[in-house]
Structures are given as structure tokens and as C-alpha cells.
Design an enzyme around this catalytic site. Structure first.
Site, short mmCIF file in Angstrom:
data_model
loop_
_atom_site.label_atom_id
_atom_site.label_comp_id
_atom_site.label_asym_id
_atom_site.label_seq_id
_atom_site.Cartn_x
_atom_site.Cartn_y
_atom_site.Cartn_z
N GLY B 42 -12.06 16.25 -37.96
CA GLY B 42 -10.71 16.13 -38.07
C GLY B 42 -10.01 17.39 -37.88
N HIS B 266 -0.43 6.82 -53.42
CA HIS B 266 0.87 7.12 -52.74
C HIS B 266 1.88 5.70 -52.98
CE1 HIS B 266 3.77 7.79 -49.57
NE2 HIS B 266 2.97 8.81 -49.31
N ARG B 330 5.32 11.93 -55.84
CA ARG B 330 4.50 10.68 -55.67
C ARG B 330 3.73 10.31 -56.87
NH1 ARG B 330 1.50 12.50 -49.88
NH2 ARG B 330 3.31 12.51 -48.76
#
Lengths: 250, 639
Positions: B42, B266, B330
Site C-alpha cells: 500500500g 465509520h 466520526r
């Protein structure tokens, strides 16, 4: 819903593959296509049969790992949609669905529906980058890029590398994939230095990988989940000619 | 064990400069004699592998995906933060540092967070030079948008695909090094184990996912950049292959695991629609700029959304948090949604969602304006649900998203095993108990491009005389043998339940008892239940096929076996933290108004868990006390 599935099963690269029939009951129209395959695999596991191998990861249409040919269409019937974003409400009760791997000379089948797309990596490593080492970059705003160029570059850069373009092309050509990267970097100011070499090297690598030539059927654009335009291919041809001409001009 | 974070001396703004000034170096001629293994491709993994390759080290890069470009950084939508102050709105490195520290509820190190903000400047420069097509203004200069929890515009973006574009920039840098042969790429390889020799990380054991072959790879240093483990909840916003196995297996070889229970849930994901569901798709936080969140005032109301009159709707975020309203952070938004759903006000067929309603914004701004801002998200919503959100409200629901916890690392991003580094989401370091939006791409990139290349060199400086590490060492042989046995054990069980069955069960237990809210009673129960589930797994799981072939079920089985162990540690972590902070909300510790009650006197520390040697023993808690020299912890209020 009830579905009749015809799925390509192939044990490994060398084995001979064949289509195998399965029947799946209780398909929920809100399932994604891959969740339908999950459900089939769950059924196969319960029956102690080997599940179907298929590629997938993010399941939100961006990683580019999933992709099968469904009733003859790469990623299935919907436009601009990856296999993972396709839902079963697009199919009818009792329908027969043919599921095959992406087929092309450049994409050998690894097992069942999984194919080897590492040729794309090699095309990128032949020149699909800007040669800037970590730490060499100048202040970001010292290179203005017009809004139009930035947006056009994005349109080309949006390719997810799934290979649907190759799978759908009758020549198995990787022109759309390769040209999208060549175009993105040909139009941005920060990647001008290697523009000629990039075009020549990436195209040479593409040919070396066994992908066919583009004969402008434009089928790739139709199947591309990101809607990458075939104008990229025209741009690639221009870049190739430009580079070939300028290479000899001292 | 005494944990030393090795934070450099000096004022906040000079710490990283001082570190770089005094860090040891490796002569260019010596670098090619030093091998580094990087697991994960990543943003963190690709960038550190490319950077080390450019410097001349001998790098091996591993990923389980079929190409590095598929790593899950690719899925981040919204953007990446940087304190460039291009909007002239008063942003600065210091302000970004304070926002991030506060957003994390004062459970992160000041020095790390400051460095993150400081290096954000270089990241944007690097990405632009690589050709990342960030959004621009008409004059050609870079544009920004704003994100939750801050009062400035510091978020750089590439439409709704910022993660993809940043990752492709990094991937291309990596592939350039592959072409130059400074980096050897091993796609479709999964790490099975870490090899530690004489208390140093010296290599890894991997499985070739196509052939099943178990391989040994040795190096002078090992970097884990393997991302988060939120997929442990089964239903999450993560990719199907995301897993915690690499860091967990390193943990069992001696690396401490910090704050494993801090998971960001989330608030705006699509709700579960049935048992077959495999993942929950995220809808960008940016939708909350124009969408209003509500539920029917009447519990168990089954009317269609559009037929419920205005006065019978409860806009609960606007009611509870008037200052931030629908843009509350959040953790707070997710908890508020759960509170309403649990009270019977949830909507949708499974009563597990809340409405995100654009009708007011469409009325005020027109549908064209809303389509311009969020068109791609509305299209995606329709693709998945078959519903037109211009006509009726979206249904959204909280979903597991990001692991703030991970391997404990010091300021150099080195774990408690010398020579083993953890980068990006795989470590715990910068986000505290809650991550701010658009900081995850940043942290992964900064760790890989700008921090680890210095700190790994500092470690390697005294490795020049070590010579080549051999894979013939008995520790390698031992690890190969153990892992082959583990695989054969899984294949031999031949029970009656699929791997997914256990994963779903575990996910449900964790979501219910170690999710948005937790209680001591629930956590104690979950620990016992997970242990029972683990026992049943080893008796009754069915893993089809063989090892010597591509076998996705076998891959999953290995990951779920680890999840069944990680889940227990998560519950211990949540159980021992008798306070509420950030994403960690213990019902016993809340204010009268139902807000999180932090306890700085007793819990101003990072929990760093030590592997006790076996599953029968309880994990060992080590504490790294947090000291706040520059900003004093305050109560986070969004009212």
C-alpha cells in the site's frame, strides 16, 4: 431467484479447463454478483466440493482485482461497472449465466476464473512513471497545471488495471491500458522529460507481452468500468510517431 | 519491560530535525550489501520499498494481491491532509498538530503527531512531482476542500479517488525500482511468519499463493506495512483480503501490540441488507456537508421516508450537537446512530440504518449543484441499492473502518523486536483513540517516504559487518516446519462448517460487545464466547482442497484462525481501559449527557500488550505513559 450457472473450471495453468453446470436457488436480487459466487461456494463447501476460485478484493469497484466475463461481456451487462458492483437484480429468475475468465494471450489462466495480469506491471515498469526520487520534488505549487489539463490527466489516470479492455478486444490488445498511462504522463508538465522514451518503451513491452494490435473496434471503451476513452489510443499513436520521428532527429 | 519511545530532545519543532541531524548513515557503497524485506504494497509499503531501492539497498517487496497496485490504500476516497496553507486561512503545521492530537482524544504522542504534520508538506510535493492529478483551481494551482473536525481547508484530493491516485504514484515509483532491479517483487505471496534470530528480525516465511510453496527469505531488517485489521468484524469497509495475520504473527514472536481495541467505526456506510453480505461500502464523509441525518421520532415506524412529516423526524445530530450538527466527528456520529437504532428508531428492512437526507439541500441549491458535488456517490448508491437518492433519502449505517491500534512502535517506527519496523495502519502511532478524516493516506505515505528511510538506515548502520543472512539457520527451518504443520492441521480437520461461518460469528460478537460501545460485563462474556468459538473452529471447520494449489479457503482459514486470537486481545484491551476516549466508549464511563468520560489521571497511557507465550495465559499489559509538554489535554466538545 433461481439461476443456472455455467462456470469455467480449470485446475491450474497447464490443465485443460471445461464449463461445469451448477444450479443455485434462493439468489437474492440485492446480492452483488460476487456475493452470488460466495453463496455458490458456500453450497459447494457444504457438499464437500471444491469452491470456484475467482479474483476479488475491495468489492467497491476501485482495486481492479475482480473481473469475469459474464454471458460474453467483460464485467457483465452494465456499463461502467465492475463485476463486484454488478447486482443480481440485473438477471432474471431461471436465467442461465455463463461465467468465464478474462481470456487473452497476455493473461494466462491461473485457476478457474483467476488470470495472471502481471504483464500490466511489466508495462508500467517499462516507463509508466516519472523518474523522481523521494526527496527530489520541488514545491508543489511551483508547477502550475491548468484545470483542464489536470482533469484530462485524471480521466486517463482513473484506469483501475482490471484488464476488461484486453478481455473484450478481439485481438487481445492492451492498447487502452497502455495508452491511458502514456496519455496521462504525456500531457502533464512534470513528466515531459521522459516522454519519448516512455512511449517507445511501454509500447515495446506491450508487444513483447503478446498483446495484440488495436484495430479500432472501440469495444474496450464500452466495457471499461472507468469509461476510459479510446482517444487515449489515438494519443498513444501520436506519441509513438512523435517519439519515433524525434528519436532520429539530432 | 520498560518501553522507551526514544523521543528526541529539544523543542517540538526541532525534534525531527535533531533526529535527522544525528541519525547514523550507511555509505552508498555498503547499501547494496544490506537486504530489507517489505511486506505490503500500500502507500506505506510501496513508498518505503521504492525509497530504499532508490537509495541503493537490496529490497524485496511482498504482497498477497496479484499486483501491488491493488493494496487497500487504493480505496480511500476523500483526500489527504497537508498544512500547506494554500487557502491562506490560517493553517500551519502547529495547528494541524493540535487538531490531530485533539481529534485523537489525547491518546497519541505529541512528537509523532507533530512530525506527521511537518512531513505533510513534503508529501504533496512528492505526489505532484510523480504526476498525481490533484484537483486544481483554474489558475493551475492546487485546490483544497475541508473535512470533519477542523476549521481550515487542508485536504488535497483527486476527485473521489485520492487513495487510488496516490497509490498509483507510489506504485509507479516502486515499479521503476523493480525495473532497475533494486527491488524484487513478490506478488501473490502471503507472509506466514517472522523469523527472529538472536533477538533481531532476520527474515520471513511466505506462502506462494499460486503454488502453495513455502519460501524462506532473509534480510537485515523487516518492514511490516500490512494495513489494518478491521475486517475482523467480517462486515467492514475493508477489502476482503485485508487481515491482521502478519502483525499478529510478529506479535507472537515478541512485538508488542498497542491499543488493539481502538477501531474507528465509520458513520456513513451502506447498511447490511442480508446474511449473504460480504462487505459494507463506504459513502464519503463529504456527503455530510449537505445531507441531514434523521430517524422517525416514533419507534418502529414503518412508513416510507417521504411520507413522514417534518415534525415527526428527529434530526438527532443537530439536536444533540448544535455547533457541529451533521458534521460531528466520526466516533460521535456513529455512536449517536447506534443509540437511536438500539432504541428502536432504525429504518430499512433490517431496522439497522438511519436516513441521510438531501431534500433540503436539493431544494436550496438545486439538483444540478448536488449532482456536481456528489454525482459519483449518488450513482454508486443507486448501483448498489437500486434507489435514487435524489428522490428519497439514503439509508446509512455505521461500519468498522480503521484500526488506530497496531504494533507498538517507538519514534523510529521500530517495534519491540530490533530490526522489525511497522508502518502505516499496521502501527498504532499517530492517531490516538480516533483518526481524523484524510489523515490515513497521509500517515501511510509519510511513514514510508520520509520517516522510515532515515530510521531504517540508522538501524542498518551497525549491520554492515553482519554479512549475508542465511536462510539455512535453524530458526528458518523451525518456522517452515511449524507453518507447514499449521496448514496441514487446518486441512485435516474436515469438519462441517465453512471458514466464513466462524468469521461471521466472530464479527458479530465483536461488533456487539467490542464495537461502538462496550461494557465490562459484555467484554468478559465476549472473551469466553470467542474462546469457545476458537475451540469449535479447530474441531469443526472445513477447509477444502490442498496446500499445493491456489486455495482461497485455506488463505481465509489462516487469517480467521488469527482473528480468533486477536479478537480476545481486543476485548482484554477494552476491558482494562476503564475510561471512554475517542472510539473507545465504555458505557460505565460517560457523562450525564451520554458523552465520553476520559480519565487522564489513571489512563493517560498507551496499552502495549505482550504475548504471554501461549493462548492459555492472559496477555501481559505494559504501559507507555503519555506526557503532554506542549498542549494540555482538554475535554473534546462538539456541542
Amino acid at each position: 431467484m433461481k439461476l443456472h450457472l455455467k462456470i469455467w473450471r480449470q485446475k491450474n495453468r497447464k490443465a485443460q479447463g471445461k464449463l461445469v453446470n451448477y444450479t443455485l436457488e434462493n439468489v437474492n436480487p440485492h446480492m452483488s454478483f460476487l456475493e452470488m459466487l460466495d453463496t455458490l461456494n458456500e453450497q459447494l463447501i457444504q457438499n464437500k466440493e471444491e469452491p470456484v476460485e475467482f479474483d476479488h478484493d475491495c468489492r467497491e469497484g476501485i482495486c481492479g482485482q475482480c473481473g469475469v466475463v459474464i454471458n460474453g461481456n467483460a464485467h457483465g451487462p452494465l456499463e461502467n461497472t465492475t463485476t463486484c458492483q454488478l447486482h443480481m437484480r440485473e438477471f432474471k429468475d431461471g436465467e442461465t449465466v455463463l461465467i468465464e475468465p478474462f481470456r487473452a494471450k497476455g493473461f494466462p489462466v491461473k485457476k478457474d476464473l483467476k488470470v495472471d495480469r502481471s504483464a500490466f506491471d511489466r508495462i508500467i515498469s517499462a516507463g509508466g512513471y516519472v523518474s523522481v526520487n523521494t526527496g527530489q520534488a520541488p514545491e508543489a505549487n511551483s508547477i502550475p497545471v491548468s484545470h483542464a489539463i489536470a482533469e484530462a490527466a485524471f480521466d486517463s489516470a482513473a484506469c483501475i488495471g482490471c484488464g476488461a479492455c484486453v478481455a473484450t478486444c478481439k485481438n487481445g490488445s492492451a492498447a487502452l491500458f497502455t495508452s491511458a498511462k502514456i496519455t496521462q504522463l504525456a500531457i502533464l508538465p512534470q513528466s515531459q522529460e521522459e516522454r519519448k522514451e516512455r512511449a517507445l518503451n511501454m509500447i515495446a513491452q506491450m508487444d513483447k507481452e503478446g498483446f495484440g494490435h488495436c484495430s479500432n473496434t472501440e469495444a474496450c471503451e464500452v466495457e471499461c468500468p472507468q469509461g476510459i476513452s479510446v482517444l487515449n489510443i489515438a494519443r498513444m499513436n501520436y506519441e509513438y510517431n512523435r517519439a519515433s520521428f524525434l528519436k532520429f532527429k539530432k | 519491560m520498560k518501553l522507551d519511545a526514544k523521543i528526541p530532545q529539544g523543542p517540538l519543532e526541532e525534534k525531527w530535525l535533531n533526529y535527522k541531524k544525528t541519525a547514523r548513515l550507511v555509505n552508498p557503497a555498503n547499501r547494496k550489501k544490506l537486504d530489507v524485506i517489505v511486506v505490503g504494497t500500500g502507500l506505506a509499503g510501496s513508498s518505503v520499498a521504492a525509497s530504499l531501492g532508490e537509495m541503493g539497498y537490496n529490497v524485496k517487496s511482498f504482497c498477497f494481491q496479484d499486483t501491488p497496485r491493488r493494496a487497500h490504500s487504493v480505496a480511500a476516497q476523500g483526500g489527504v491532509n497537508a498544512a500547506k496553507n494554500y487557502k491562506n486561512d490560517g493553517d500551519s503545521v502547529y495547528r494541524m498538530f493540535v487538531d490531530t492530537l485533539k481529534g485523537g482524544d489525547f491518546r497519541a504522542r505529541e512528537a509523532n503527531v507533530y512530525r506527521l504534520a511537518e512531513c505533510s508538506l513534503n508529501l504533496i510535493d512528492q505526489a505532484v512531482a510523480q504526476g498525481v492529478p490533484f484537483g486544481r483551481e483554474y489558475g493551475g494551482y492546487l485546490n483544497n476542500r475541508s473535512f470533519g473536525g477542523v476549521q481550515v481547508s487542508r485536504t488535497f484530493y483527486a476527485r473521489g479517488q485520492t487513495g487510488q491516485q496516490l497509490l498509483l504514484g507510489t506504485y509507479q515509483a516502486l515499479m521503476r525500482q523493480v525495473d532497475k532491479k533494486t527491488v524484487a517483487l513478490y506478488s501473490s505471496h502471503e507472509m506466514l511468519d517472522l523469523v527472529v534470530i538472536d533477538e533481531r528480525a532476520r527474515g520471513i516465511i511466505v506462502r506462494n499463493l499460486e503454488t502453495g510453496e513455502i519460501e524462506k527469505h532473509a534480510a537485515h531488517a523487516v518492514v511490516l506495512a500490512t494495513g489494518g485489521f478491521g475486517k475482523i468484524y467480517y462486515l467492514s469497509t475493508l477489502a476482503m483480503g485485508c487481515n491482521g495475520s502478519a502483525i499478529w504473527r510478529a506479535h507472537k514472536k515478541g512485538a508488542f501490540f498497542a491499543s488493539p481495541s481502538w477501531t474507528q467505526i465509520h458513520p456513513t456506510s451502506l447498511p447490511q441488507s442480508g446474511d449473504y453480505q460480504s462487505k459494507l461500502t463506504l459513502m464519503s464523509e463529504s456527503l455530510r456537508n449537505d445531507g441531514r441525518i434523521w430517524v422517525p421520532k416514533k419507534a418502529e415506524d414503518t412508513r416510507e421516508a417521504n411520507t413522514i412529516p417534518e415534525e415527526e423526524r428527529d434530526y438527532y445530530l443537530e439536536r444533540r450537537y448544535p455547533a457541529f450538527g451533521n458534521l460531528a466527528p466520526r466516533d460521535i456520529s456513529s455512536r449517536a446512530a447506534k443509540e437511536r437504532i438500539d432504541a428502536g428508531h432504525g429504518v430499512g428492512p433490517l431496522k439497522n440504518a438511519v436516513y441521510l437526507d438531501f431534500s433540503k439541500a436539493i431544494k436550496e441549491q438545486g439538483q444540478a449543484k448536488i449532482a456536481e458535488k456528489y454525482g459519483n456517490l449518488f450513482r454508486m448508491y443507486e448501483k448498489i441499492t437500486g434507489t435514487n437518492a435524489y428522490k428519497e433519502p439514503m439509508k446509512i449505517s455505521p461500519a468498522a473502518h480503521f484500526s488506530m491500534g497496531g504494533l507498538w512502535v517507538d519514534y523510529e517506527l521500530m517495534t519491540t523486536i530490533p530490526g522489525l519496523f511497522a508502518l502505516g495502519e499496521a502501527n498504532f502511532a499517530d492517531h490516538g483513540a480516533n483518526r481524523l478524516g484524510a489523515n490515513s493516506l497521509l500517515q501511510a505515505s509519510v511513514d514510508g517516504y520520509f520517516i522510515a528511510p532515515y530510521t531504517i538506515a540508522n538501524y542498518l548502520a551497525d549491520q554492515i559487518r553482519t554479512g549475508k543472512i542465511s536462510t539455512d539457520h535453524p530458526e528458518f527451518e523451525k518456522a517452515v516446519k511449524e507453518n507447514k504443520e499449521k496448514i496441514n492441521n487446518l486441512l485435516r480437520i474436515k469438519g462441517s462448517r465453512s471458514v466464513d461461518y466462524y468469521h461471521k460469528k466472530l464479527g458479530k460478537l465483536l461488533y456487539d460487545y467490542c464495537g461502538l460501545t462496550r461494557t465490562a460485563e459484555g467484554l468478559t462474556y465476549a472473551i469466553e464466547e470467542i474462546k469457545k468459538l476458537r475451540e469449535e473452529f479447530y474441531k469443526n471447520v472445513y477447509v477444502p482442497g490442498e496446500n499445493d494449489t491456489m486455495n482461497a479457503e485455506l488463505e481465509k482459514a489462516g487469517r480467521v484462525a488469527d482473528y480468533l486470537e486477536i479478537g480476545v486481545l481486543m476485548c482484554y484491551d477494552a476491558l482494562t481501559r476503564n475510561e471512554s476516549c475517542g472510539a473507545h466508549f465504555r458505557e460505565e464511563f460517560q457523562t450525564e449527557e451520554g458523552e465520553a468520560q476520559r480519565n487522564d489521571v489513571d489512563f493517560q497511557y498507551i496499552s502495549a500488550w505482550e504475548w504471554p507465550g501461549s493462548l492459555e495465559q492472559e496477555p501481559i499489559l505494559n504501559k507507555e505513559e503519555l506526557k503532554f509538554e506542549f498542549v494540555q489535554p482538554t475535554i473534546r466538545s462538539y456541542k
